[in-house]
Design a protein around this motif. Structure first.
Motif, PDB file in Angstrom:
ATOM      1  N   SER A  27     -67.608 -24.946  79.387  1.00 25.51           N
ATOM      2  CA  SER A  27     -66.282 -24.491  78.976  1.00 25.51           C
ATOM      3  C   SER A  27     -65.595 -23.693  80.079  1.00 25.51           C
ATOM      4  O   SER A  27     -64.413 -23.419  79.991  1.00 25.51           O
ATOM      5  CB  SER A  27     -66.386 -23.658  77.703  1.00 25.51           C
ATOM      6  OG  SER A  27     -67.201 -22.541  77.941  1.00 25.51           O
ATOM      7  N   ARG A  50     -59.210 -21.925  81.067  1.00 25.35           N
ATOM      8  CA  ARG A  50     -57.929 -22.432  80.581  1.00 25.35           C
ATOM      9  C   ARG A  50     -57.145 -23.090  81.712  1.00 25.35           C
ATOM     10  O   ARG A  50     -57.167 -22.628  82.842  1.00 25.35           O
ATOM     11  CB  ARG A  50     -57.117 -21.277  80.008  1.00 25.35           C
ATOM     12  CG  ARG A  50     -55.725 -21.658  79.607  1.00 25.35           C
ATOM     13  CD  ARG A  50     -55.018 -20.520  78.957  1.00 25.35           C
ATOM     14  NE  ARG A  50     -55.418 -20.503  77.561  1.00 25.35           N
ATOM     15  CZ  ARG A  50     -55.114 -19.559  76.718  1.00 25.35           C
ATOM     16  NH1 ARG A  50     -54.420 -18.528  77.097  1.00 25.35           N
ATOM     17  NH2 ARG A  50     -55.493 -19.629  75.466  1.00 25.35           N
ATOM     18  N   SER A  82     -61.863 -36.624  82.678  1.00 26.03           N
ATOM     19  CA  SER A  82     -62.504 -36.031  81.499  1.00 26.03           C
ATOM     20  C   SER A  82     -63.903 -35.505  81.826  1.00 26.03           C
ATOM     21  O   SER A  82     -64.394 -34.616  81.141  1.00 26.03           O
ATOM     22  CB  SER A  82     -62.576 -37.040  80.354  1.00 26.03           C
ATOM     23  OG  SER A  82     -63.321 -38.171  80.732  1.00 26.03           O
ATOM     24  N   ILE A  85     -62.731 -31.863  82.944  1.00 28.99           N
ATOM     25  CA  ILE A  85     -62.089 -30.964  81.976  1.00 28.99           C
ATOM     26  C   ILE A  85     -62.544 -31.190  80.546  1.00 28.99           C
ATOM     27  O   ILE A  85     -62.296 -30.350  79.695  1.00 28.99           O
ATOM     28  CB  ILE A  85     -60.546 -31.062  82.055  1.00 28.99           C
ATOM     29  CG1 ILE A  85     -60.041 -32.431  81.610  1.00 28.99           C
ATOM     30  CG2 ILE A  85     -60.064 -30.708  83.444  1.00 28.99           C
ATOM     31  CD1 ILE A  85     -58.538 -32.508  81.468  1.00 28.99           C
ATOM     32  N   TYR A  87     -63.155 -34.384  77.420  1.00 28.74           N
ATOM     33  CA  TYR A  87     -62.261 -35.248  76.655  1.00 28.74           C
ATOM     34  C   TYR A  87     -61.606 -34.500  75.493  1.00 28.74           C
ATOM     35  O   TYR A  87     -60.453 -34.749  75.150  1.00 28.74           O
ATOM     36  CB  TYR A  87     -62.995 -36.489  76.132  1.00 28.74           C
ATOM     37  CG  TYR A  87     -62.036 -37.485  75.538  1.00 28.74           C
ATOM     38  CD1 TYR A  87     -61.242 -38.266  76.365  1.00 28.74           C
ATOM     39  CD2 TYR A  87     -61.877 -37.598  74.165  1.00 28.74           C
ATOM     40  CE1 TYR A  87     -60.330 -39.159  75.828  1.00 28.74           C
ATOM     41  CE2 TYR A  87     -60.967 -38.491  73.623  1.00 28.74           C
ATOM     42  CZ  TYR A  87     -60.195 -39.270  74.471  1.00 28.74           C
ATOM     43  OH  TYR A  87     -59.281 -40.134  73.946  1.00 28.74           O
ATOM     44  N   LYS A  88     -62.310 -33.550  74.910  1.00 25.78           N
ATOM     45  CA  LYS A  88     -61.756 -32.796  73.784  1.00 25.78           C
ATOM     46  C   LYS A  88     -60.501 -32.032  74.213  1.00 25.78           C
ATOM     47  O   LYS A  88     -59.526 -31.959  73.465  1.00 25.78           O
ATOM     48  CB  LYS A  88     -62.802 -31.829  73.227  1.00 25.78           C
ATOM     49  CG  LYS A  88     -62.417 -31.225  71.924  1.00 25.78           C
ATOM     50  CD  LYS A  88     -62.362 -32.285  70.852  1.00 25.78           C
ATOM     51  CE  LYS A  88     -62.045 -31.707  69.512  1.00 25.78           C
ATOM     52  NZ  LYS A  88     -61.951 -32.708  68.475  1.00 25.78           N
ATOM     53  N   ARG A  89     -60.504 -31.492  75.424  1.00 25.25           N
ATOM     54  CA  ARG A  89     -59.335 -30.779  75.937  1.00 25.25           C
ATOM     55  C   ARG A  89     -58.141 -31.732  76.045  1.00 25.25           C
ATOM     56  O   ARG A  89     -57.012 -31.379  75.728  1.00 25.25           O
ATOM     57  CB  ARG A  89     -59.653 -30.172  77.300  1.00 25.25           C
ATOM     58  CG  ARG A  89     -58.582 -29.257  77.843  1.00 25.25           C
ATOM     59  CD  ARG A  89     -58.950 -28.750  79.239  1.00 25.25           C
ATOM     60  NE  ARG A  89     -60.254 -28.150  79.314  1.00 25.25           N
ATOM     61  CZ  ARG A  89     -60.489 -26.846  79.408  1.00 25.25           C
ATOM     62  NH1 ARG A  89     -59.490 -26.012  79.422  1.00 25.25           N
ATOM     63  NH2 ARG A  89     -61.706 -26.392  79.500  1.00 25.25           N
ATOM     64  N   ARG A  92     -56.795 -32.438  72.533  1.00 26.67           N
ATOM     65  CA  ARG A  92     -56.041 -31.303  72.004  1.00 26.67           C
ATOM     66  C   ARG A  92     -54.665 -31.215  72.645  1.00 26.67           C
ATOM     67  O   ARG A  92     -53.679 -30.886  71.974  1.00 26.67           O
ATOM     68  CB  ARG A  92     -56.819 -30.002  72.207  1.00 26.67           C
ATOM     69  CG  ARG A  92     -58.015 -29.883  71.287  1.00 26.67           C
ATOM     70  CD  ARG A  92     -58.625 -28.496  71.301  1.00 26.67           C
ATOM     71  NE  ARG A  92     -58.768 -27.940  72.625  1.00 26.67           N
ATOM     72  CZ  ARG A  92     -59.911 -27.810  73.278  1.00 26.67           C
ATOM     73  NH1 ARG A  92     -61.036 -28.202  72.715  1.00 26.67           N
ATOM     74  NH2 ARG A  92     -59.951 -27.288  74.477  1.00 26.67           N
ATOM     75  N   CYS A  93     -54.585 -31.490  73.933  1.00 24.82           N
ATOM     76  CA  CYS A  93     -53.284 -31.459  74.611  1.00 24.82           C
ATOM     77  C   CYS A  93     -52.348 -32.499  74.017  1.00 24.82           C
ATOM     78  O   CYS A  93     -51.190 -32.195  73.700  1.00 24.82           O
ATOM     79  CB  CYS A  93     -53.451 -31.716  76.114  1.00 24.82           C
ATOM     80  SG  CYS A  93     -54.162 -30.330  77.002  1.00 24.82           S
ATOM     81  N   SER A 161     -53.018 -24.495  77.762  1.00 21.68           N
ATOM     82  CA  SER A 161     -53.818 -25.697  77.945  1.00 21.68           C
ATOM     83  C   SER A 161     -52.944 -26.897  77.939  1.00 21.68           C
ATOM     84  O   SER A 161     -53.167 -27.959  77.622  1.00 21.68           O
ATOM     85  CB  SER A 161     -54.909 -25.782  76.900  1.00 21.68           C
ATOM     86  OG  SER A 161     -55.867 -24.804  77.137  1.00 21.68           O
TER      87      SER A 161
END
Length: 161
Positions: A27, A50, A82, A85, A87-89, A92-93, A161
């Motif tokens: 993270s 972030r 990904s 950073i 893939y979940k980030r 969310r973006c 983010s």
């Protein structure tokens, strides 16, 4: 019977091993990753946990997404793989940016064009760096193009983010 701290440690250890096996990012970013992220035209600011993106990147991203391009591909083409950073980030973006309007002002279009020119220059720099492979086909030590601080910050600042 409640689960105790040793059980949590076991789960955390298993997750850590899974992250290593799957090559998932933590993270937080390393100093080298922070330097790389700061060099990207899509990024306004970055801290260990972030990333703040330019408004132009967000608009271009959503325009391409609405045209059917996958979110992972859009981010990867902007240098935000990904694997780095997560893939979940990216998910969310996209979810947060879906509300970005489709009508754009002439100033926003000019910012978007400037962002795309910066991105093309960044890609060319990456191509030149890859072409300068060392002995045994290995790349030079750092794959971060030399960019002056704030050189890509011509576009607006994103919120989070």
């Amino acid at each position: 019977m409640t689960r105790t701290a040793p059980h949590r440690l076991l789960v955390l250890r298993q997750l850590s091993h899974a992250r290593q096996r799957l090559d998932l990012p933590d993270s937080t970013f390393t100093a080298e990753e922070l330097r790389y992220l700061r060099s990207l035209p899509a990024v306004v600011a970055v801290s260990p946990g972030r990333i703040r993106y330019t408004e132009a990147f967000k608009r271009v991203c959503m325009r391409q997404y609405r045209q059917g391009k996958s979110p992972a591909r859009i981010f990867r083409e902007a240098g935000l793989d990904s694997a780095l950073i997560g893939y979940k980030r990216i998910e969310r973006c996209i979810a947060r940016w879906r509300n970005i309007g489709t009508e754009e002002t002439p100033e926003q279009l000019a910012e978007d064009e400037a962002y795309e020119r910066d991105l093309d220059r960044w890609r060319q720099a990456q191509t030149h760096m890859r072409a300068g492979a060392g002995v045994g086909g290995r790349r030079a030590a750092a794959s971060v193009p030399p960019v002056a601080p704030g050189a890509h910050a011509t576009s607006g600042v994103s919120s989070v983010s």
